[in-house]
Design an enzyme around this catalytic site. Structure first.
Site, PDB file in Angstrom:
ATOM      1  N   GLU B  52     -10.407  32.155 -13.779  1.00 22.05           N
ATOM      2  CA  GLU B  52     -10.584  30.759 -13.374  1.00 22.05           C
ATOM      3  C   GLU B  52      -9.648  30.330 -12.238  1.00 22.05           C
ATOM      4  OE1 GLU B  52     -10.493  31.833 -16.465  1.00 22.05           O
ATOM      5  OE2 GLU B  52     -12.187  31.021 -17.578  1.00 22.05           O
ATOM      6  N   PHE B 114     -11.083  25.812 -31.996  1.00 20.67           N
ATOM      7  CA  PHE B 114     -11.105  27.030 -31.197  1.00 20.67           C
ATOM      8  C   PHE B 114     -11.270  26.678 -29.717  1.00 20.67           C
ATOM      9  CE2 PHE B 114     -13.549  30.596 -29.273  1.00 20.67           C
ATOM     10  CZ  PHE B 114     -12.506  31.505 -29.264  1.00 20.67           C
ATOM     11  N   GLN B 115     -10.435  27.267 -28.897  1.00 22.37           N
ATOM     12  CA  GLN B 115     -10.422  27.034 -27.449  1.00 22.37           C
ATOM     13  C   GLN B 115     -10.263  25.554 -27.106  1.00 22.37           C
ATOM     14  OE1 GLN B 115     -13.686  29.262 -25.586  1.00 22.37           O
ATOM     15  NE2 GLN B 115     -12.297  31.005 -25.391  1.00 22.37           N
ATOM     16  N   LYS B 164     -18.492  19.056 -25.562  1.00 19.43           N
ATOM     17  CA  LYS B 164     -19.786  19.733 -25.664  1.00 19.43           C
ATOM     18  C   LYS B 164     -20.883  18.808 -26.185  1.00 19.43           C
ATOM     19  CE  LYS B 164     -21.707  24.220 -26.883  1.00 19.43           C
ATOM     20  NZ  LYS B 164     -21.520  25.486 -27.609  1.00 19.43           N
ATOM     21  N   MET B 482       9.361  38.562   1.381  1.00 19.20           N
ATOM     22  CA  MET B 482      10.174  37.370   1.569  1.00 19.20           C
ATOM     23  C   MET B 482      11.305  37.319   0.540  1.00 19.20           C
ATOM     24  SD  MET B 482      10.429  35.042   3.776  1.00 19.20           S
ATOM     25  CE  MET B 482       9.009  34.340   4.603  1.00 19.20           C
TER      26      MET B 482
END
Lengths: 182, 590
Positions: B52, B114-115, B164, B482
Site C-alpha cells: 500500500e 479483525f483488521q 463495510k 548520504m
C-alpha cells in the site's frame, strides 16, 4: 568535533523569550474528531495548553466554541492561530487577547471538609467571594464559584488550609465586550 | 440527477464524476464491495500495487505529473497503516491525494475487530483532512468534498474511511458540482495593496533574487509561465527549492540552480547577500535556510504563499502576500507592465557581475575519472541522452537524489517527482509507476540508489503486470551514501550500518521480475549502456556501478549559514576532498 551536532542548528532562539498568555476563541463545526484535531495540533507542534473548554453554542448549525488559553512568544501565538485556521472544520480563530477587550470567566466547584471554626471560616470566605453552597453535610460544603481564573485561584488557596478535599474547574470561557461579535 | 445505488457504487461513480481514470490500490476484506463495483465498470482503471505504500507514492507520482488528484484505495487495518508513509509524504510536499480506506462495519468499530484500526485517529496527523463515513446519506457529499479539500488551497492528502456496511447500504447519489465547503475556502487573490508594495520594492531593489518553490508547480503551468514572464521583465536572478525545479527553465539565463544544503554557490550566495528576496510558493524549510539567525541578514523579504501558516513560521518576512502563486504573479506582471516599471539597471548590472563571479567557481564541478564512473557524470550522461525526449524523472532519497537535482536539468514543471519534505526512501519506483500510468508514451526514469530501491522493489511486479516501461537507474555505490557522507564528515568516518551488504544481483533481479537488467561499471561504456536502457521497450533495472565514496558537494553543513558552504577543491588534480569540515576551516569558502 561535534560543534555542529551540539548546536541545534535550526531552532530559533526567538521562540523562547518573552512568553505571553493569550486566549483564543475558536469557532468550529461540531463534528466528530474536531476537538482531537485541535488538541492534536497543540501536542504535535509542541504548543502549550493552559486551559481548554468546549461546548456546542448553536444547536441547529452545530457550531461549537473552543476557548484555549495558551502561552508562547508573539510569533508562536501568531503561528498557533494560523495553524488552527488550517484545520478544515474550523470557521474562525480570534485571539481575544489581541482584541484587548475580552471578559474571561471560569466556574469551579470546591469541596471543603471541616468542623467548628474552620467550617464557619470557609462559609464566611465563600460569602465574601460570592460563592454559593450547592451541597452541604454536617462536615462538608461544596461551593460553586464563578469569576476570573485569578479570583478562583485566590479562593482555592484560602480553602486549602480550611480542609479542601477536591476541586473541579471548567476552564476559561471568554467573550469580547461591547455590542459586536468577535 | 439523483440515482439510487449502493455505497460502493457511489464511490466508483464519484471517482468517475471527478474525472479519475486511474486508482492505485490493493484489495482486502473491508473494501471488497468497492472492488466488486470497480469490476463491473471500465471507466476507472485499477492498478494493483504490491504494497500500500507503493499505492500512495504511485498516486503521488500520478498527481504531480498531471496536476490532478491522485487516488488510492486500500483496505482497513494494515492496508491503511501501510499507506501512512505515503500520506505523510504527500502532506509535507503538498500533493493532492484522496485515499479511500475500508473499515470494519460501523457496529464493530471500537471492538478491536479483525483488521480494525482507528484510521481517522492515526491519519489525523498526516492528512490535510479526513472523514469517517457514518451514514450513507453523507457519503456523496463527503466523497466530493474530499476531492475539493485535497486540491484546493495548499493541496494535500485526504482520507475517506468507509465502513463495510456503508459500502453495502443503498442511498441516493447525485453528481455534486462546484462543491463549496462551508468552512474551507482558501483565498486565491492576493491583496492588491500588498502586490503594489511588492512591485515598488522590486523596482527599487539593487540585489534582488527570486526564491521559488513547489507552490509554483502546484499552482499549475500558468504560474510557471507567469514566473518566467516576471523574471524576463525584471531580469532578476532566480533560484528554486528541490520541489520547485522546472518552474523556471534550467536553460534560462537567469537561472542560478537549486539553493539550499546542496544548492549551488551562486544561488546560496545570492540568497545570503541579496537586498530583496521574493519567495514564491516556498516555505523557508531548514534545508533551505541553514542557520536561521544568519539567513540572508540584509534583505527585505516578500513571501507569496497560499497557506497563511507558512508566513513567519521560520523566517520573519517584511511583506506577506496570501494567495495562489498564479493569481499573485499575474497581478504582479500586469502591474509591472501597466505602470511600465523599470529596475535599477546599474545596480542590477553590478549584482549580475557579482553573481557571475560566483558562477565561475563552478560549484557543481567534480573530478571525473576514466577508471570508475562518477555518479555526477552518470547523471550528466543520462541527462544528455534523454533531454530531447519526453522525459519524466523520479528519485529515491539520498545522494543520488541531490546529484539528480544538480545535474539533471528541467525545462518544464511537473517533470520532476521527488520526496522533498519527508525524504522517503522507496518513493521513486512507485512514483515512476504512477507517472508512467499517466503518461504511457513518455520516458519515465527513476534515478535511484541501491539502498532506496530495495525499499519498494516489490513494485517491479506492478510494472510487469501493467507493462510499464519504467527505467530504474541505480547509482550503486554500495553505501547508503548520504548517511555515509555524514558519518565521514561528522562522525569520524565510523560507517555504522551504512554499508549496503548482501545486495542482490540487480541484473538477475530485473530478470526475475521479467524486466531487462543492465550493469555498467566502465565510463567508456556508459553512453552505450544508457542508450540500451532507453531503447529497451520494457522495464529496465540499470545497475550503474559508481565510485563508492564520492561526496555530494557543495554542501552547507547543518547549523551553518549560506555563505559557509563546503566546496570541492577543483584545482587539486589529485582529487583530494575535504575530510573534515570542522578541522579544516581554511577549506571552507566564505
Amino acid at each position: 568535533m561535534n560543534a555542529i551536532a551540539a548546536l541545534s542548528p535550526y531552532s530559533s532562539s526567538a521562540g523562547k523569550a518573552n512568553s505571553e498568555r493569550h486566549t483564543l476563541s475558536v469557532l468550529v463545526d461540531n463534528e466528530p474528531g474536531v476537538l482531537a484535531r485541535v488538541v492534536g495540533l497543540f501536542s504535535g507542534r509542541g504548543y502549550n495548553i493552559e486551559s481548554l473548554t468546549v461546548a456546542e453554542i448553536a444547536h441547529v448549525e452545530r457550531w461549537s466554541r473552543i476557548t484555549i488559553v495558551t502561552t508562547g512568544s508573539p510569533a508562536a501565538i501568531e503561528q498557533i492561530g494560523h495553524q488552527l485556521e488550517r484545520i478544515v472544520p474550523i470557521h474562525k480563530v480570534v485571539d481575544l487577547t489581541l482584541e484587548g477587550r475580552a471578559i474571561e470567566r471560569e466556574l469551579a466547584m470546591i469541596k471543603v471538609r471541616g468542623k467548628g471554626e474552620n467550617r464557619v471560616e470557609a462559609l464566611r470566605l465563600a460569602e465574601a467571594f460570592k460563592a454559593k453552597v450547592i451541597d452541604a453535610t454536617l462536615e462538608s460544603f461544596v461551593f460553586e464559584i464563578t469569576g476570573s481564573p485569578k479570583k478562583i485561584d485566590d479562593f482555592v488557596e484560602l480553602m486549602r488550609p480550611l480542609g479542601l478535599v477536591e476541586l473541579s474547574r471548567t476552564g476559561v470561557a471568554a467573550i469580547v465586550r461591547g455590542p459586536d461579535a468577535s | 440527477m439523483s440515482k439510487q445505488m449502493t455505497g460502493a457504487e457511489m464511490v466508483v461513480n464519484a471517482l468517475k464524476d471527478q474525472g479519475v481514470d486511474t486508482v492505485f490500490g490493493y484489495p482486502g476484506g473491508a473494501v471488497l464491495p468497492i472492488y466488486d463495483a470497480l469490476f463491473q465498470q471500465d471507466f476507472v482503471q485499477h492498478v494493483l500495487v504490491r504494497h500500500e505504500q507503493g499505492a500512495a507514492h504511485a498516486a503521488e507520482g500520478y498527481a504531480r505529473s498531471t496536476g490532478k488528484v491522485g487516488v488510492l484505495l486500500v483496505t482497513s487495518g494494515p492496508g491503511a497503516t501501510n499507506a501512512i508513509t505515503g500520506l505523510t509524504d504527500a502532506l509535507l510536499d503538498s500533493i493532492p491525494l484522496v485515499c479511500l480506506t475500508g473499515q470494519v462495519p460501523t457496529h464493530l468499530i471500537g471492538s478491536d475487530a479483525f483488521q480494525e484500526c482507528d484510521t481517522v485517529g492515526i491519519t489525523r496527523h498526516c492528512t490535510k483532512h479526513n472523514y469517517l463515513v457514518r451514514s450513507i446519506e453523507d457519503l456523496p457529499r463527503i466523497l466530493h468534498e474530499a476531492f475539493y479539500v485535497a486540491r484546493s488551497g495548499r493541496p494535500g492528502p485526504v482520507v475517506v474511511d468507509l465502513p463495510k456496511d456503508i459500502q453495502f447500504a443503498t442511498g441516493m447519489y447525485s453528481v455534486q458540482q462546484n462543491v463549496q465547503h462551508k468552512t474551507y475556502q482558501p483565498r486565491l487573490k492576493g491583496d492588491a495593496d500588498k502586490i503594489r508594495q511588492a512591485v515598488d520594492m522590486m523596482a527599487a531593489a539593487k540585489k534582488p533574487v527570486f526564491y521559488t518553490g513547489g507552490g509554483v508547480i502546484n499552482a499549475g503551468p500558468l504560474a510557471s509561465e507567469l514566473l518566467r514572464e516576471l523574471v524576463k521583465l525584471t531580469n532578476f536572478p532566480v533560484t528554486s527549492t528541490l520541489m520547485g525545479l522546472g518552474a523556471y527553465p534550467a536553460s534560462g539565463e537567469n537561472w542560478l540552480g537549486m539553493l539550499g544544503m546542496h544548492g549551488t554557490y551562486e544561488a546560496n550566495n545570492a540568497m545570503h547577500d541579496c537586498d530583496l528576496m521574493i519567495a514564491v510558493g516556498s516555505r523557508f524549510d531548514d534545508r533551505i535556510t541553514g542557520r536561521l539567525d544568519a539567513f540572508s541578514p540584509g534583505s527585505k523579504k516578500i513571501h507569496i504563499d497560499i497557506d497563511p501558516s507558512s508566513i513567519n513560521k521560520n523566517v520573519k518576512v517584511d511583506l506577506p502576500i496570501i494567495g495562489d502563486c498564479a493569481h499573485v504573479l499575474e497581478d504582479m506582471v500586469r502591474l509591472w507592465r501597466s505602470q511600465d516599471r523599470k529596475v535599477d539597471q546599474t545596480a542590477l548590472g553590478e549584482w549580475w557581475t557579482q553573481i557571475n563571479q560566483w558562477r565561475e567557481r563552478n560549484s557543481l564541478g567534480f573530478h571525473n575519472s576514466k577508471e570508475v564512473i562518477k555518479p555526477q557524470h552518470a547523471v550528466q550522461r543520462l541527462y544528455e541522452l534523454t533531454k530531447d525526449r519526453d522525459t519524466y524523472i523520479t528519485t529515491e532519497v539520498g545522494q543520488h537524489q541531490m546529484w539528480a537535482a544538480q545535474h539533471y536539468h528541467f525545462e518544464e514543471p511537473n517533470r520532476w517527482m521527488t520526496s522533498g519534505g519527508l525524504g522517503t526512501m522507496g518513493y521513486g519506483l512507485p512514483a515512476a509507476i504512477g507517472v508512467q500510468m499517466a503518461h504511457p508514451e513518455s520516458l519515465v526514469i527513476d534515478i535511484a540508489g541501491e539502498a532506496s530501491i530495495l525499499m519498494n522493489i516489490q513494485e517491479m511486479s506492478t510494472a510487469k503486470q501493467y507493462k510499464l516501461p519504467v527505467k530504474i537507474f541505480i547509482l550503486n555505490n554500495e553505501y547508503m551514501g548520504m548517511v555515509r557522507q555524514w558519518q565521514e564528515l561528522l562522525h569520524g568516518g565510523r560507517y555504522s550500518s551504512s554499508y549496503s551488504e548482501a545486495l542482490p544481483d540487480f541484473v538477475k533481479l530485473a530478470e526475475a521480475y521479467g524486466a531487462h537488467g543492465i550493469r555498467c561499471s566502465d565510463p567508456a561504456d556508459l553512453d552505450r549502456a544508457i542508450q540500451e536502457m532507453i531503447d529497451y521497450p520494457g522495464a529496465v533495472i540499470f545497475d550503474c556501478v559508481v565510485a563508492k565514496e564520492e561526496n555530494c558537494y557543495p554542501m552547507i553543513p547543518s547549523g551553518k549559514a549560506h555563505n559557509e558552504m563546503i566546496l570541492l577543491d577543483l584545482s587539486d588534480d589529485a582529487g583530494l576532498e575535504i575530510g573534515s569540515i570542522i578541522d579544516e576551516k581554511g577549506k571552507m569558502l566564505v
